[in-house]
Motif scaffolding. Structure first.
Motif, short mmCIF file in Angstrom:
data_model
loop_
_atom_site.label_atom_id
_atom_site.label_comp_id
_atom_site.label_asym_id
_atom_site.label_seq_id
_atom_site.Cartn_x
_atom_site.Cartn_y
_atom_site.Cartn_z
N GLY A 180 -13.04 -33.19 -11.25
CA GLY A 180 -13.99 -33.89 -10.38
C GLY A 180 -15.51 -33.54 -10.83
O GLY A 180 -15.63 -32.35 -11.00
N ASN A 181 -16.28 -34.34 -11.03
CA ASN A 181 -17.81 -34.09 -11.51
C ASN A 181 -18.49 -34.40 -10.32
O ASN A 181 -18.59 -35.40 -9.60
CB ASN A 181 -18.38 -34.86 -12.67
N PHE A 182 -19.44 -33.39 -9.91
CA PHE A 182 -19.99 -33.59 -8.58
C PHE A 182 -21.45 -33.11 -8.82
O PHE A 182 -21.95 -32.10 -9.75
CB PHE A 182 -19.35 -32.38 -7.62
N THR A 200 -18.19 -29.15 -11.97
CA THR A 200 -16.93 -29.53 -12.13
C THR A 200 -16.03 -28.71 -11.20
O THR A 200 -16.15 -27.52 -10.91
CB THR A 200 -16.35 -29.81 -13.31
N VAL A 201 -15.05 -29.62 -10.46
CA VAL A 201 -14.15 -28.79 -9.94
C VAL A 201 -12.64 -29.15 -10.40
O VAL A 201 -12.45 -30.47 -10.48
CB VAL A 201 -14.07 -28.98 -8.33
N ASP A 202 -11.82 -28.51 -10.93
CA ASP A 202 -10.48 -28.72 -11.36
C ASP A 202 -9.50 -28.81 -10.58
O ASP A 202 -9.58 -27.64 -9.33
CB ASP A 202 -9.88 -27.75 -12.37
N ALA A 203 -8.40 -29.62 -10.52
CA ALA A 203 -7.28 -29.40 -9.34
C ALA A 203 -6.26 -29.29 -10.22
O ALA A 203 -6.08 -29.79 -11.52
CB ALA A 203 -6.98 -31.00 -8.79
N ALA A 219 -16.72 -30.76 -0.99
CA ALA A 219 -16.75 -32.41 -1.71
C ALA A 219 -15.43 -32.55 -2.13
O ALA A 219 -14.84 -33.67 -2.21
CB ALA A 219 -18.10 -32.44 -2.34
N ALA A 220 -15.01 -31.71 -2.80
CA ALA A 220 -13.85 -31.80 -3.63
C ALA A 220 -12.61 -31.86 -2.82
O ALA A 220 -11.60 -32.73 -3.09
CB ALA A 220 -13.68 -30.70 -4.45
N LYS A 221 -12.47 -31.12 -1.72
CA LYS A 221 -11.52 -31.32 -0.71
C LYS A 221 -11.53 -32.82 0.00
O LYS A 221 -10.38 -33.20 0.17
CB LYS A 221 -11.59 -30.24 0.24
N GLU A 222 -12.48 -33.41 0.00
CA GLU A 222 -12.59 -34.63 0.68
C GLU A 222 -12.50 -35.97 -0.24
O GLU A 222 -12.63 -36.97 -0.06
CB GLU A 222 -13.96 -34.87 1.42
N SER A 223 -12.56 -35.40 -1.65
CA SER A 223 -12.41 -36.58 -2.39
C SER A 223 -11.07 -37.11 -3.03
O SER A 223 -10.83 -38.03 -3.71
CB SER A 223 -13.16 -35.96 -4.10
N GLY A 224 -10.14 -36.42 -2.64
CA GLY A 224 -8.62 -36.85 -2.99
C GLY A 224 -8.48 -36.27 -4.46
O GLY A 224 -7.33 -36.81 -4.97
N LEU A 225 -8.90 -35.29 -4.64
CA LEU A 225 -8.66 -34.69 -6.17
C LEU A 225 -7.55 -34.09 -6.11
O LEU A 225 -6.95 -34.23 -7.16
CB LEU A 225 -10.06 -33.72 -6.51
N THR A 226 -6.94 -33.32 -5.16
CA THR A 226 -5.49 -32.82 -5.50
C THR A 226 -4.60 -33.90 -5.55
O THR A 226 -3.26 -33.73 -6.34
CB THR A 226 -5.33 -31.93 -4.04
N GLU A 227 -4.41 -35.06 -4.46
CA GLU A 227 -3.74 -35.83 -4.45
C GLU A 227 -3.46 -36.57 -6.24
O GLU A 227 -2.53 -37.06 -6.46
CB GLU A 227 -3.90 -36.85 -3.74
N GLN A 228 -4.83 -36.72 -6.56
CA GLN A 228 -4.79 -37.41 -8.14
C GLN A 228 -3.89 -36.37 -8.88
O GLN A 228 -3.27 -36.65 -9.73
CB GLN A 228 -6.22 -37.35 -8.61
N ALA A 229 -4.28 -34.99 -8.82
CA ALA A 229 -3.62 -33.99 -9.80
C ALA A 229 -2.13 -34.05 -9.53
O ALA A 229 -1.50 -33.74 -10.54
CB ALA A 229 -4.44 -32.65 -9.31
N ASP A 230 -1.66 -34.22 -8.12
CA ASP A 230 -0.31 -34.36 -7.98
C ASP A 230 0.48 -35.61 -8.67
O ASP A 230 1.34 -35.61 -9.39
CB ASP A 230 0.09 -34.43 -6.48
N LYS A 231 -0.52 -36.74 -8.71
CA LYS A 231 -0.12 -37.99 -9.27
C LYS A 231 0.06 -37.90 -10.64
O LYS A 231 1.07 -38.03 -11.62
CB LYS A 231 -0.74 -38.96 -8.85
N ASN A 232 -0.75 -37.04 -11.45
CA ASN A 232 -1.02 -36.67 -12.96
C ASN A 232 0.13 -35.89 -13.49
O ASN A 232 0.60 -35.99 -14.57
CB ASN A 232 -2.31 -36.70 -13.38
#
Length: 210
Positions: free
Chosen positions: A63-65, A94-97, A173-186
C-alpha cells in the motif's frame, strides 16, 4: 577620460578577458584543475554486511500512503510567538502485507494419495514496518516562539520524533485499509495457479487446526 587613455585601457581589458577565456578553454582541453574550485569529496566508510537472513515470507500486497503531520507544542499562559512550536511534516511511504510460510504447522499442508489434489491452511497475512520514501518525506514548515528559537541555537534540531509519528500513522492507516485481506487473496491466487500448473487442485482450509 582622454581618448588616448581610453584606447589603451579598452584593448587591455579585452585582451585580459580573451586571455582568461583562453586559459579556461586550454585547462578544459588538457584536464587541468583551476585553483579555488569547489569539489565534493566522499569520505564515507565502506558499507559493512552485518548479517544475512533467510526469508520465508511472500509479500503479496503493498500500500502507498501519504500523510501531513501537524505537530504543535503549546505552552500554558504564553502566546505562540513567545513560546511553543508547530511543525508541518509531509510523510510518504509504503507498507507491505506478507504471509509468513514459516508459520505453517505440521498437517497444514496435505497431499492426496493420487497426487492430484492438496489442502492447505495458510497463516494470516501480517503488516511489515512502514518504509518511508526519503525523497517524498520532508519538513514542510516549522514555526517557533522566541524562547524556542533561543533554545534551538544551543541544541541540535532533531526530526526523529516526527519520523516515528509518521511511521505510526502509516501503520494505523494500513490496518484500516484492508491491505492484509488483499494479501490473503493474492497469496491464495498465486498458490492455486502454482498447483494448477503441476496438475493439482488446491483447496484452502479455514480456521485454526483442531
Amino acid at each position: 577620460m582622454p581618448r588616448t587613455f581610453t584606447r589603451i585601457i579598452v584593448p587591455s581589458l579585452v585582451g585580459l578577458l580573451l586571455t582568461g577565456l583562453a586559459a579556461v578553454g586550454v585547462a578544459g582541453l588538457l584536464d587541468i584543475k583551476l585553483p579555488f574550485q569547489t569539489r565534493t569529496v566522499d569520505r564515507s566508510q565502506p558499507v559493512l554486511l552485518k548479517s544475512i537472513e533467510e526469508l520465508s515470507e511472500y509479500h503479496a500486497a503493498v500500500g502507498n500512503f501519504e500523510v501531513v503531520i501537524d505537530d504543535a507544542k503549546d505552552v500554558d499562559f504564553l502566546p505562540d510567538f513567545v513560546a511553543g512550536e508547530r511543525s508541518l511534516f509531509v510523510a510518504a511511504g509504503t507498507v507491505d502485507a506478507y504471509v509468513d510460510f514459516s508459520g505453517l504447522a505440521h498437517g497444514d499442508l496435505t497431499v492426496s494419495e493420487d497426487g492430484k489434489s492438496a489442502t492447505i491452511r495458510l497463516p494470516k497475512a501480517k503488516l511489515a514496518k512502514p518504509n518511508l520514501d526519503q525523497k517524498r518525506t520532508y519538513l514542510f514548515s516549522k514555526e517557533r516562539g522566541v524562547i524556542n528559537r533561543l533554545g534551538d541555537a544551543m541544541s541540535t534540531d532533531s526530526q526523529q520524533a516526527l519520523y516515528v509519528k509518521a511511521e505510526d500513522k502509516l501503520s494505523a492507516a494500513a490496518k484500516e485499509s484492508g491491505l492484509t485481506e488483499q494479501a490473503d487473496k493474492n497469496t491464495r491466487a498465486i498458490l492455486a495457479r502454482m498447483f494448477q500448473a503441476m496438475g493439482m487442485t488446491l483447496t484452502f482450509i479455514e480456521g485454526d487446526p483442531e
